[in-house]
Structures are given as structure tokens and as C-alpha cells.
Motif scaffolding. Structure first.
Motif, mmCIF file in Angstrom:
data_model
loop_
_atom_site.group_PDB
_atom_site.id
_atom_site.type_symbol
_atom_site.label_atom_id
_atom_site.label_comp_id
_atom_site.label_asym_id
_atom_site.label_seq_id
_atom_site.Cartn_x
_atom_site.Cartn_y
_atom_site.Cartn_z
ATOM 1 N N GLY A 133 55.663 165.710 24.554
ATOM 2 C CA GLY A 133 55.300 164.305 24.637
ATOM 3 C C GLY A 133 56.135 163.586 25.680
ATOM 4 N N TRP A 151 53.799 157.786 26.024
ATOM 5 C CA TRP A 151 52.605 158.215 25.315
ATOM 6 C C TRP A 151 52.543 157.500 23.965
ATOM 7 N N TYR A 155 49.963 168.919 20.937
ATOM 8 C CA TYR A 155 51.111 169.808 21.152
ATOM 9 C C TYR A 155 50.659 171.255 21.361
ATOM 10 N N MET A 187 48.741 164.463 17.018
ATOM 11 C CA MET A 187 49.965 164.911 17.675
ATOM 12 C C MET A 187 50.079 166.433 17.636
#
Length: 347
Positions: free
Chosen positions: A191, A195, A249, A245
Motif C-alpha cells: 500500500g 491510498w 494485496y 485490502m
């Protein structure tokens, strides 16, 4: 078995080691927290603190420690964005990154292999914005960070990973000859400070999240809310606030894996300890590709043995390290890469 190269002060000799991989390989870089020194302390310190706090059952204290780490990075972003004159530490880090992406851009422009795309990919586990700001100060350098900027009406750009690895060409109006423009892909699996989430989408938000007051830092609810506003993968212990998330990832890790599976791929790692178990595992599995090559720049002489131990079973790994008492910092890395340019131009 890992090959080690103890380099002297002669950067041209080191350049001869690197030139074949850079000239004929799909070029990738893996950048860790050591690259952002001295402006930002290394993530290794925070990882150890968080590990201990969590193992001791002090999750709330670990969250507060993480807030402090994020706010320190946020302060560097504020200075980069608002201050006309940088502090010495910030100026050093910014110049290192600026020189780095400029050198990579020149390498892509001058290398003679016309079969390979004029692209390099930088994988960075850092939250900071040094690469983005360095690119913004050098408009001739094309950085693709995976966000869709096709609409200029907003600073809140949507994440569009399908835009990674797009190639850009410039055509001559006279002869209709196409020339590929060098492009650098920037992929940040952990990240980035800018963001955030809007609805079910990840967006690039130019406005940083405001720091907490001392009273808010004492409130576990406010601390949790602050952390959830950032689209960041917390160090070491994978703490996902939501499915989006987690999906982003693992999508970015898959891009890392896919890049390493290309033919004749070269991955150069700097400032990265390989303590991230997911990236270490993907790297080791990718090294089964016999045409891949991992080149690690060790900061100190003692670090050489640490990398040798991590990759002891792999023959396509080289560690470039300094003699005892010296180090390879970002300035030295840039000098080495600069020395590769004449090798490429004349190769």
C-alpha cells in the motif's frame, strides 16, 4: 549456491557484472525501507516492536506504535508537498530517489535489445511517496503506478491494475516510425500513504489523512479508525481491515510472481531484508525459473552472510557487498548503476 561479489571502490568493475543482466533481461527492482534513509527510519525496527507487543498481548499499544510510524511518514509527505526547502535528511533521500529513476530511465532508453520492452518495474514495500514525487519533478520520466488518470477532473484516481505494463509509443509525423518511450511501473504491495477507499474501490487521494491529537491517540477507537482510513498492509503481522485490502494485496503479489516468471528476468534488490515471508516465499519459488537472476545489494559486509543463508539453495542469486567497514548506500548504488550506462551504450 549463492555467489558473492565483494566490490572495491571501482564502480566500473561492478558495472561489468551487472551490464549483461541489464542489457538483455526483463528489468525489475525491489526496494525496501533502507532506501528511504535517512528521512525515514527502517521498517525493521517497527516490525520488532510490533511483534513483541502483539506476542505480549498488547495489541492496542501496537496500534498506537503503528500510528506513530505512519504519522512520521506523513510528515515527510507534508514536507515534500508544501515546503519549498527540504531538511538535509529529506533532501538526501529525495535526491537519491530522483537520481535512481533518472538512471533507470536512461538505461531503458540506451540499451540496445530491441526485443525487450523499454520498461522496468519497481516493487516497493515502502508507504512513502518519494518515487512519486521524484517522478513529478522530472516530467520526462513516465511512471505507471496503476491508477487511471484518463480523466483530469479529479485528484481521486481509481486503481486500475490492468494499466500496468502498458507500453507507450511516439510516432514520427514524417516517417510514421514508432519509437517506444521508456516506462517505469511502480507496484507497492504494502500500500501507500495516499491510498484510501471510496465505496468498494481503491483510489489515489492527494490529501493525506490528518494526524491524531494526543487525546485521540489515547482512545483505542480513534486509533483503530485512523488505521482503517489508510490502505496499508501493516508490517509483519498481516492485519487486513477488509476484503478489498486483502484482494489488492494478493493481486499485487501475483504481479510480482508473474514478473519473476518471465524469461531472462533480473531482479535487483536494495534496502530490502527479505523479512517479509510472502515476498521471500514468492522469490524463492520464482527462482526455480532457470533464466531468472536475483541480484542483492548488501548494505554492509555482515549482511552478505544473512542473504547467503536465506538463499543458500539457489544458484541464480548473487550478492554484491562491500568490504568490512564500508557500506553500499543509495548514493553508491546510483553510482554503480550510472557506471553501467557506458557499458550499455558501447555494448
Amino acid at each position: 549456491m549463492v555467489r558473492s561479489h565483494i566490490i572495491s571502490n571501482d564502480d566500473e568493475e561492478t558495472a561489468k557484472i551487472l551490464a549483461p543482466y541489464i542489457q538483455s533481461g526483463n528489468l525489475n527492482f525491489l526496494i525496501g525501507s533502507g532506501a528511504s534513509l535517512p528521512a525515514i527510519k527502517t521498517a525493521g525496527d517497527i516490525e520488532k516492536k510490533l511483534d513483541k507487543l502483539i506476542k505480549d498481548g498488547k495489541a492496542k499499544e501496537a496500534d498506537r506504535e503503528m500510528v506513530g510510524f505512519i504519522e512520521a511518514i506523513g510528515e515527510t509527505y507534508k514536507q515534500l508537498k508544501d515546503d519549498p526547502i527540504y531538511s538535509d535528511d529529506l533532501d538526501e533521500a529525495f535526491n537519491n530517489y530522483s537520481n535512481f529513476i533518472s538512471i533507470v530511465d536512461q538505461i531503458l532508453f540506451f540499451r540496445k535489445n530491441e526485443i525487450l520492452p523499454r520498461q522496468a518495474t519497481i516493487f516497493s514495500t515502502n508507504y512513502d511517496m518519494f518515487i512519486e514525487f521524484a517522478a513529478s519533478k522530472s516530467p520526462s520520466i513516465s511512471i505507471n503506478d496503476g491508477f487511471d488518470r484518463s480523466s483530469g477532473q479529479s485528484e481521486n484516481f481509481a486503481f486500475a491494475p490492468e494499466k500496468y505494463f502498458d507500453r507507450t509509443y511516439r510516432a514520427s509525423s514524417l516517417y510514421a516510425r514508432r519509437v517506444e518511450i521508456p516506462t517505469i511501473n511502480l507496484i507497492k504491495p504494502h500500500g501507500s500513504l495516499n491510498w484510501t477507499k471510496r465505496g468498494s474501490d481503491l483510489i489515489y487521494n492527494a490529501s493525506a489523512v490528518q494526524p491524531l491529537t494526543p487525546a485521540e491517540k489515547a482512545d483505542p477507537v480513534k486509533v483503530s479508525e485512523y488505521l482503517s482510513k489508510h490502505f496499508l498492509i501493516m508490517p509483519n503481522f498481516r492485519k487486513f481491515h477488509e476484503t478489498l485490502m486483502e484482494r489488492v494485496y494478493y493481486d499485487l503479489l501475483r504481479l510480482f510472481s508473474k514478473s519473476m516468471e518471465q524469461e531472462n528476468v533480473a531482479l535487483m534488490a536494495f534496502g530490502f531484508s527479505f523479512s517479509d515471508e510472502h515476498i521471500l516465499d514468492i522469490t524463492k519459488r520464482s527462482l526455480r525459473n532457470p533464466t531468472s537472476q536475483l541480484i542483492i545489494f548488501a548494505y554492509s559486509h555482515d549482511d552478505i552472510a544473512l542473504y547467503q543463508a536465506k538463499f543458500a539453495k539457489h544458484r541464480n542469486v548473487s550478492v554484491i557487498g562491500p568490504p568490512a567497514g564500508t557500506n553500499i548506500n543509495f548514493l553508491r548504488l546510483n553510482n554503480i548503476l550510472s557506471a553501467v550506462l557506458p557499458e550499455i551504450k558501447n555494448g
